[in-house]
Design a protein around this motif. Structure first.
Motif, PDB file in Angstrom:
ATOM      1  N   SER A 111       4.321 -12.727  -8.112  1.00 35.25           N
ATOM      2  CA  SER A 111       5.382 -11.884  -7.568  1.00 35.25           C
ATOM      3  C   SER A 111       5.135 -10.445  -7.990  1.00 35.25           C
ATOM      4  O   SER A 111       4.933 -10.160  -9.179  1.00 35.25           O
ATOM      5  N   VAL A 112       5.138  -9.527  -7.022  1.00 34.56           N
ATOM      6  CA  VAL A 112       4.740  -8.136  -7.255  1.00 34.56           C
ATOM      7  C   VAL A 112       5.951  -7.209  -7.166  1.00 34.56           C
ATOM      8  O   VAL A 112       6.727  -7.271  -6.207  1.00 34.56           O
ATOM      9  N   ASP A 113       6.090  -6.333  -8.148  1.00 33.20           N
ATOM     10  CA  ASP A 113       7.205  -5.375  -8.183  1.00 33.20           C
ATOM     11  C   ASP A 113       6.713  -4.011  -7.703  1.00 33.20           C
ATOM     12  O   ASP A 113       6.309  -3.160  -8.492  1.00 33.20           O
ATOM     13  N   TYR A 114       6.747  -3.804  -6.394  1.00 34.07           N
ATOM     14  CA  TYR A 114       6.245  -2.576  -5.776  1.00 34.07           C
ATOM     15  C   TYR A 114       7.209  -1.406  -6.005  1.00 34.07           C
ATOM     16  O   TYR A 114       8.381  -1.595  -6.330  1.00 34.07           O
ATOM     17  N   ARG A 115       6.690  -0.191  -5.809  1.00 36.29           N
ATOM     18  CA  ARG A 115       7.539   1.009  -5.938  1.00 36.29           C
ATOM     19  C   ARG A 115       8.557   1.054  -4.796  1.00 36.29           C
ATOM     20  O   ARG A 115       8.278   0.630  -3.685  1.00 36.29           O
ATOM     21  N   ARG A 116       9.726   1.607  -5.102  1.00 38.67           N
ATOM     22  CA  ARG A 116      10.842   1.578  -4.163  1.00 38.67           C
ATOM     23  C   ARG A 116      11.293   2.994  -3.800  1.00 38.67           C
ATOM     24  O   ARG A 116      11.170   3.922  -4.589  1.00 38.67           O
ATOM     25  N   PRO A 117      11.853   3.115  -2.590  1.00 43.33           N
ATOM     26  CA  PRO A 117      12.467   4.389  -2.204  1.00 43.33           C
ATOM     27  C   PRO A 117      13.880   4.479  -2.764  1.00 43.33           C
ATOM     28  O   PRO A 117      14.472   3.461  -3.126  1.00 43.33           O
ATOM     29  N   PRO A 118      14.459   5.661  -2.840  1.00 47.53           N
ATOM     30  CA  PRO A 118      13.931   6.925  -2.323  1.00 47.53           C
ATOM     31  C   PRO A 118      12.926   7.611  -3.243  1.00 47.53           C
ATOM     32  O   PRO A 118      12.354   8.624  -2.868  1.00 47.53           O
ATOM     33  N   GLU A 119      12.707   7.068  -4.448  1.00 50.89           N
ATOM     34  CA  GLU A 119      11.743   7.714  -5.350  1.00 50.89           C
ATOM     35  C   GLU A 119      10.341   7.732  -4.744  1.00 50.89           C
ATOM     36  O   GLU A 119       9.599   8.704  -4.889  1.00 50.89           O
ATOM     37  N   THR A 120       9.970   6.652  -4.060  1.00 50.62           N
ATOM     38  CA  THR A 120       8.684   6.556  -3.372  1.00 50.62           C
ATOM     39  C   THR A 120       8.939   6.153  -1.936  1.00 50.62           C
ATOM     40  O   THR A 120       9.373   5.031  -1.659  1.00 50.62           O
ATOM     41  N   ARG A 121       8.707   7.075  -1.018  1.00 46.71           N
ATOM     42  CA  ARG A 121       8.980   6.827   0.398  1.00 46.71           C
ATOM     43  C   ARG A 121       7.804   6.103   1.061  1.00 46.71           C
ATOM     44  O   ARG A 121       6.740   5.921   0.476  1.00 46.71           O
ATOM     45  N   PHE A 122       8.022   5.700   2.330  1.00 46.11           N
ATOM     46  CA  PHE A 122       6.955   5.120   3.133  1.00 46.11           C
ATOM     47  C   PHE A 122       5.757   6.069   3.146  1.00 46.11           C
ATOM     48  O   PHE A 122       5.934   7.284   3.259  1.00 46.11           O
ATOM     49  N   PRO A 123       4.525   5.545   3.014  1.00 43.72           N
ATOM     50  CA  PRO A 123       4.125   4.135   2.992  1.00 43.72           C
ATOM     51  C   PRO A 123       3.911   3.564   1.587  1.00 43.72           C
ATOM     52  O   PRO A 123       3.094   2.644   1.421  1.00 43.72           O
ATOM     53  N   LEU A 191      15.235   3.220  13.576  1.00 45.07           N
ATOM     54  CA  LEU A 191      15.951   3.107  12.298  1.00 45.07           C
ATOM     55  C   LEU A 191      17.281   2.364  12.433  1.00 45.07           C
ATOM     56  O   LEU A 191      18.232   2.631  11.709  1.00 45.07           O
ATOM     57  N   TYR A 192      17.353   1.452  13.404  1.00 46.71           N
ATOM     58  CA  TYR A 192      18.544   0.620  13.646  1.00 46.71           C
ATOM     59  C   TYR A 192      19.755   1.436  14.098  1.00 46.71           C
ATOM     60  O   TYR A 192      20.864   0.920  14.133  1.00 46.71           O
ATOM     61  N   ALA A 193      19.517   2.703  14.472  1.00 49.05           N
ATOM     62  CA  ALA A 193      20.603   3.582  14.918  1.00 49.05           C
ATOM     63  C   ALA A 193      20.448   3.993  16.378  1.00 49.05           C
ATOM     64  O   ALA A 193      21.350   4.617  16.936  1.00 49.05           O
ATOM     65  N   ASP A 194      19.330   3.652  17.013  1.00 50.43           N
ATOM     66  CA  ASP A 194      19.040   4.063  18.374  1.00 50.43           C
ATOM     67  C   ASP A 194      19.478   2.966  19.344  1.00 50.43           C
ATOM     68  O   ASP A 194      19.000   1.833  19.279  1.00 50.43           O
ATOM     69  N   ALA A 195      20.386   3.302  20.266  1.00 54.60           N
ATOM     70  CA  ALA A 195      20.963   2.300  21.160  1.00 54.60           C
ATOM     71  C   ALA A 195      19.908   1.639  22.032  1.00 54.60           C
ATOM     72  O   ALA A 195      19.960   0.421  22.274  1.00 54.60           O
ATOM     73  N   GLU A 219      20.406   0.598   8.646  1.00 52.25           N
ATOM     74  CA  GLU A 219      20.278   2.049   8.827  1.00 52.25           C
ATOM     75  C   GLU A 219      20.160   2.733   7.467  1.00 52.25           C
ATOM     76  O   GLU A 219      19.347   3.655   7.286  1.00 52.25           O
ATOM     77  N   TRP A 220      20.982   2.308   6.538  1.00 50.07           N
ATOM     78  CA  TRP A 220      20.986   2.893   5.187  1.00 50.07           C
ATOM     79  C   TRP A 220      19.635   2.685   4.510  1.00 50.07           C
ATOM     80  O   TRP A 220      19.070   3.620   3.928  1.00 50.07           O
ATOM     81  N   PHE A 221      19.112   1.467   4.580  1.00 47.24           N
ATOM     82  CA  PHE A 221      17.803   1.192   3.981  1.00 47.24           C
ATOM     83  C   PHE A 221      16.729   2.091   4.598  1.00 47.24           C
ATOM     84  O   PHE A 221      15.921   2.697   3.884  1.00 47.24           O
ATOM     85  N   CYS A 222      16.711   2.162   5.922  1.00 52.63           N
ATOM     86  CA  CYS A 222      15.692   2.968   6.596  1.00 52.63           C
ATOM     87  C   CYS A 222      15.829   4.446   6.250  1.00 52.63           C
ATOM     88  O   CYS A 222      14.825   5.158   6.108  1.00 52.63           O
ATOM     89  N   GLY A 223      17.064   4.908   6.111  1.00 53.90           N
ATOM     90  CA  GLY A 223      17.277   6.299   5.739  1.00 53.90           C
ATOM     91  C   GLY A 223      16.674   6.655   4.394  1.00 53.90           C
ATOM     92  O   GLY A 223      16.282   7.810   4.159  1.00 53.90           O
ATOM     93  N   HIS A 224      16.578   5.667   3.510  1.00 53.00           N
ATOM     94  CA  HIS A 224      15.964   5.904   2.207  1.00 53.00           C
ATOM     95  C   HIS A 224      14.446   5.708   2.234  1.00 53.00           C
ATOM     96  O   HIS A 224      13.727   6.381   1.492  1.00 53.00           O
ATOM     97  N   TYR A 225      13.967   4.793   3.083  1.00 51.64           N
ATOM     98  CA  TYR A 225      12.537   4.496   3.085  1.00 51.64           C
ATOM     99  C   TYR A 225      11.714   5.549   3.817  1.00 51.64           C
ATOM    100  O   TYR A 225      10.611   5.884   3.395  1.00 51.64           O
ATOM    101  N   PHE A 226      12.264   6.110   4.913  1.00 48.25           N
ATOM    102  CA  PHE A 226      11.480   7.021   5.737  1.00 48.25           C
ATOM    103  C   PHE A 226      11.855   8.472   5.478  1.00 48.25           C
ATOM    104  O   PHE A 226      13.011   8.854   5.637  1.00 48.25           O
ATOM    105  N   ALA A 227      10.858   9.277   5.109  1.00 47.68           N
ATOM    106  CA  ALA A 227      11.070  10.718   5.032  1.00 47.68           C
ATOM    107  C   ALA A 227      11.080  11.323   6.437  1.00 47.68           C
ATOM    108  O   ALA A 227      11.771  12.306   6.696  1.00 47.68           O
ATOM    109  N   ASP A 228      10.299  10.719   7.343  1.00 51.51           N
ATOM    110  CA  ASP A 228      10.199  11.172   8.735  1.00 51.51           C
ATOM    111  C   ASP A 228      10.473   9.976   9.635  1.00 51.51           C
ATOM    112  O   ASP A 228       9.721   8.988   9.597  1.00 51.51           O
ATOM    113  N   PRO A 229      11.504  10.009  10.469  1.00 54.51           N
ATOM    114  CA  PRO A 229      11.804   8.875  11.341  1.00 54.51           C
ATOM    115  C   PRO A 229      10.639   8.458  12.229  1.00 54.51           C
ATOM    116  O   PRO A 229      10.539   7.283  12.608  1.00 54.51           O
TER     117      PRO A 229
END
Length: 320
Positions: A111-123, A191-195, A219-229
């Motif tokens: 089991s791997v504990d990868y870096r998480r946003p918002p401290e580390t954004r995609f990718p 980002l789960y916000a586009d109709a 939407e909240w998760f994506c807002g933290h993961y992506f610096a650029d939509p």
């Protein structure tokens, strides 16, 4: 007609965290998942023969990882990525899932504990996932020992990382025997916000609210993961958008009927099959997102998770 919501799961939903993105912070999300895991401390965890904390290579330095073993004979090696919307989740919150995976497949699970946003954004999370998997497979003699029986697995955001790691492994010439994708994110465009994008997957409206994971939380998760939509169209987070899925490892894909992610997971299973990949899809009738962690309370959840793990075990046993 689909099966109704499992009544035991219905009773669990009000007790679950991550349901109020209007007030949630990354730290509160992490704390709430940790608290949920800690609340089960009085229930003995599924017993394995050995648990060892180690370090593995990540995209920008060493990462924490945890090894679960059942027995000492040569075995498959499975790299597992936890869920939590990329933002939350860790080795502790998904300890029981990793244990069950090791017990029911006979694999050595890392089991791997990868870096998480918002401290580390995609990718960042993807880079960690693939670097860790590559390192573990290079060191397979330390783990299961059989280079012909390698697999990746994960739930939710972890299922997303497993899916994209499988694509990267194919491209790098690493042959995997199997992938287990548990209610994965497969298409984050919009980002789960586009109709218009949401309309492609009816479950995003049918299950937008009321079943633990909500579309607003996605939407909240994506807002933290992506610096650029615009990054959401990258296959490293939207594997359904990959140029080709040919040649990927055989896959077990699980979805949950009452889950906003249901239809994109089902679409990925169909896309894999269309590309000639061997696929088995478990639809999760009567269940919600997160049901792999509910087996101690819900017999329906336990049985469905066990069926998926049994199919994954069979793929690993075949090897490559």
């Amino acid at each position: 007609m689909p099966a109704p919501l499992d009544p035991v799961v219905a009773q669990i939903i009000p007790l679950l965290p991550l349901r109020d993105p209007a007030t949630m912070t990354p730290q509160s999300a992490r704390d709430s998942l940790r608290a949920l895991a800690a609340a089960r401390a009085a229930v003995p965890p599924p017993p394995v023969d050995a648990v060892l904390d180690i370090k593995v290579k990540g995209g920008a330095g060493p990462l924490d990882a945890r090894v679960y073993r059942v027995g000492t004979d040569p075995a498959p090696t499975v790299v597992f990525f936890h869920g939590g919307g990329w933002v939350a989740g860790d080795l502790e919150t998904h300890d029981r899932q990793a244990r069950n995976l090791a017990i029911e497949t006979g694999a050595v699970v890392v089991s791997v504990d990868y870096r998480r946003p918002p401290e580390t954004r995609f990718p960042g999370a993807f880079e960690d996932a693939f670097a860790a998997a590559s390192d573990i497979f290079d060191r397979v003699a330390e783990f299961g020992g059989d280079p012909k029986r390698l697999g990746v697995a994960g739930d939710s955001a972890g299922g997303n990382l497993a899916a994209t790691t499988a694509i990267a492994a194919r491209d790098a010439g690493i042959r995997l025997a199997a992938q287990l994708l548990v209610y994965p994110v497969t298409d984050a465009v919009g980002l789960y916000a586009d109709a218009r994008e949401n309309a492609r997957f009816p479950s995003r409206s049918e299950n937008a609210d009321g079943y633990f994971l909500t579309r607003a939380t996605m939407e909240w998760f994506c807002g933290h993961y992506f610096a650029d939509p615009a990054d959401a169209s990258d296959w490293r987070v939207s594997p359904l958008r990959a140029a080709s899925l040919k040649g990927l490892a055989p896959a077990i894909v699980t979805t949950a009927w009452f889950d906003p992610l249901r239809d994109e997971g089902a679409a990925y299973a169909k896309a894999l099959e269309a590309a000639g990949v061997r696929v088995k899809h478990h639809e999760g009738a009567g269940l919600i997102h997160g049901y792999f962690g509910m087996g101690e309370a819900s017999e329906v959840a336990r049985a469905e998770a066990q069926r998926a793990r049994a199919d994954f075990k069979a793929l690993l046993a075949r090897g490559v």
